[in-house]
Scaffold this motif. Structure first.
Motif, PDB file in Angstrom:
ATOM      1  N   LEU A  47       0.763  -1.184   0.016  1.00 32.76           N
ATOM      2  CA  LEU A  47       0.205  -0.083   0.106  1.00 32.76           C
ATOM      3  C   LEU A  47       0.774   1.156   0.058  1.00 32.76           C
ATOM      4  O   LEU A  47       1.811   1.200   0.588  1.00 32.76           O
ATOM      5  CB  LEU A  47      -0.744   0.077   1.209  1.00 32.76           C
ATOM      6  CG  LEU A  47      -1.778  -1.068   1.310  1.00 32.76           C
ATOM      7  CD1 LEU A  47      -2.748  -1.070   2.691  1.00 32.76           C
ATOM      8  CD2 LEU A  47      -2.703  -1.433   0.344  1.00 32.76           C
ATOM      9  N   TRP A  49       1.131   3.787   1.923  1.00 31.45           N
ATOM     10  CA  TRP A  49       1.152   4.076   3.402  1.00 31.45           C
ATOM     11  C   TRP A  49       2.126   5.334   3.704  1.00 31.45           C
ATOM     12  O   TRP A  49       3.231   5.016   3.475  1.00 31.45           O
ATOM     13  CB  TRP A  49       1.339   2.718   4.255  1.00 31.45           C
ATOM     14  CG  TRP A  49       0.820   3.032   5.379  1.00 31.45           C
ATOM     15  CD1 TRP A  49       1.129   3.245   6.694  1.00 31.45           C
ATOM     16  CD2 TRP A  49      -0.802   2.791   5.943  1.00 31.45           C
ATOM     17  NE1 TRP A  49       0.357   3.342   7.887  1.00 31.45           N
ATOM     18  CE2 TRP A  49      -1.085   3.283   7.241  1.00 31.45           C
ATOM     19  CE3 TRP A  49      -1.865   2.549   4.976  1.00 31.45           C
ATOM     20  CZ2 TRP A  49      -2.158   2.997   7.821  1.00 31.45           C
ATOM     21  CZ3 TRP A  49      -2.877   2.267   5.725  1.00 31.45           C
ATOM     22  CH2 TRP A  49      -3.216   2.641   7.060  1.00 31.45           C
ATOM     23  N   PRO A  79      -2.994  -5.829   4.264  1.00 38.26           N
ATOM     24  CA  PRO A  79      -3.572  -5.373   2.949  1.00 38.26           C
ATOM     25  C   PRO A  79      -4.461  -6.299   2.048  1.00 38.26           C
ATOM     26  O   PRO A  79      -3.974  -7.088   1.710  1.00 38.26           O
ATOM     27  CB  PRO A  79      -2.285  -4.668   2.291  1.00 38.26           C
ATOM     28  CG  PRO A  79      -1.224  -6.016   2.908  1.00 38.26           C
ATOM     29  CD  PRO A  79      -1.854  -6.510   3.764  1.00 38.26           C
ATOM     30  N   GLN A  82      -6.131  -2.045  -2.902  1.00 38.99           N
ATOM     31  CA  GLN A  82      -5.585  -0.670  -3.120  1.00 38.99           C
ATOM     32  C   GLN A  82      -6.358  -0.260  -4.478  1.00 38.99           C
ATOM     33  O   GLN A  82      -5.852  -1.097  -5.420  1.00 38.99           O
ATOM     34  CB  GLN A  82      -4.224  -0.388  -2.786  1.00 38.99           C
ATOM     35  CG  GLN A  82      -3.892   1.119  -3.162  1.00 38.99           C
ATOM     36  CD  GLN A  82      -2.361   1.363  -2.861  1.00 38.99           C
ATOM     37  OE1 GLN A  82      -2.326   1.571  -1.712  1.00 38.99           O
ATOM     38  NE2 GLN A  82      -1.479   1.391  -3.893  1.00 38.99           N
ATOM     39  N   GLN A 101      -7.760   2.326   0.178  1.00 37.30           N
ATOM     40  CA  GLN A 101      -7.288   1.136   0.811  1.00 37.30           C
ATOM     41  C   GLN A 101      -8.182   0.479   1.657  1.00 37.30           C
ATOM     42  O   GLN A 101      -8.643   1.186   2.706  1.00 37.30           O
ATOM     43  CB  GLN A 101      -6.162   1.748   1.620  1.00 37.30           C
ATOM     44  CG  GLN A 101      -5.051   2.554   0.443  1.00 37.30           C
ATOM     45  CD  GLN A 101      -3.797   3.016   1.388  1.00 37.30           C
ATOM     46  OE1 GLN A 101      -4.145   3.623   2.337  1.00 37.30           O
ATOM     47  NE2 GLN A 101      -2.740   3.369   0.663  1.00 37.30           N
TER      48      GLN A 101
END
Length: 294
Positions: A47, A49, A79, A82, A101
């Protein structure tokens, strides 16, 4: 390579005009094994992030999903999906957001022992530096409850209700459904209604009675955001929902279908559990809900 669901073999709305008010659009993600980066839309991939934001950890009381008896310690969220806005035209994003996400804790939670999802809407332009995505295996999460990294091939399709048909409407259409099956071999519920597989929007892939959650803030019924499931099709639905690019001369052989990479590209093994994520699009902070069935 893009994926394309074959055109419907019959005109659903001409045959069943009563369904027109219930028409919905969904986005089939068509995950396939690959090596997505944190910049890509993906299922089970890294992701984007923010490096200065701690990775979420589930501290709720939860259990091993295979035994539902062994209490498990706190665990980092895994995860799941996404999606970049540019890759899914038509999906409703909050103002200022261009990245969706979805993560979940794959352990068993609550009375019905379902995974616990989290949803984040982000402005990717505000992320100056992306931090690492924890590897689920290294975190000790249960096998089968997090997807293998997959690239996605989003495709917008039209859906009609299956389990969400009202009893009155189902009874009104029953004879015509049966006539279509006798004439063409097409079963409305399997071949013409809602798309199977991992998807955004449209109708949830209910296997049991629908269970739409209400928003705890405004009391309104939430909208379907995401279905996560093991397979892209089953031994009936493949006929109309298997993408053209995944078909082969031996496509009618059940053995080939189950061995096809298209059947379960994410390698999820959730014991047949579907996970549904919902959101309230009326409330500004977009609260979420969730449900699971099998």
């Amino acid at each position: 390579m893009p994926r394309h669901t074959p055109a419907r073999p019959v005109d659903v709305e001409s045959l069943f005009p009563e369904l027109l008010p219930f028409r919905r659009e969904s986005v089939r993600l068509h995950p396939r094994p690959g090596s997505p980066t944190f910049r890509d839309s993906s299922v089970g991939g890294p992701l984007m992030w923010p490096a200065d934001e701690p990775w979420p950890v589930c501290t709720a009381e939860h259990y091993d999903p295979d035994t539902t008896s062994r209490l498990e310690p706190a665990a980092p969220m895994a995860p799941i999906v996404q999606v970049r806005r540019v890759d899914v035209p038509g999906l409703s994003f909050p103002e200022g957001a261009d990245l969706l996400q979805v993560l979940w804790c794959p352990y068993a939670h609550g009375t019905y022992c379902y995974p616990l999802p989290l949803v984040y809407w982000r402005d990717s332009r505000a992320i100056r530096e992306a931090g690492p995505t924890p590897a689920p295996a290294a975190a000790g999460l249960p096998d089968g409850w997090y997807p293998a990294p997959c690239v996605v091939h989003p495709e917008r399709v039209t859906e009609y209700p299956r389990n969400d048909l009202s009893r009155d409407l189902e009874e009104a259409l029953e004879d015509r459904f049966e006539a279509l099956l006798a004439e063409t071999g097409l079963r409305y519920s399997s071949h013409l209604a809602d798309a199977p597989g991992i998807k955004l929007g449209g109708y949830p892939g209910w296997r049991q009675e629908p269970c739409w959650p209400d928003c705890e803030t405004c009391g309104g019924r939430m909208e379907h955001l995401l279905t996560v499931t093991e397979g892209e099709f089953d031994n009936e639905s493949w006929r109309t929902w298997l993408p053209e690019e995944d078909r082969a001369a031996e496509e009618t052989e059940t053995r080939w279908l189950w061995e096809s990479e298209a059947f379960n590209p994410t390698l999820l093994d959730t014991c047949g559990v579907n996970v549904y994520v919902f959101e309230c699009r009326t409330c500004p902070h977009r609260p979420i809900g969730h449900w699971s069935d099998r």
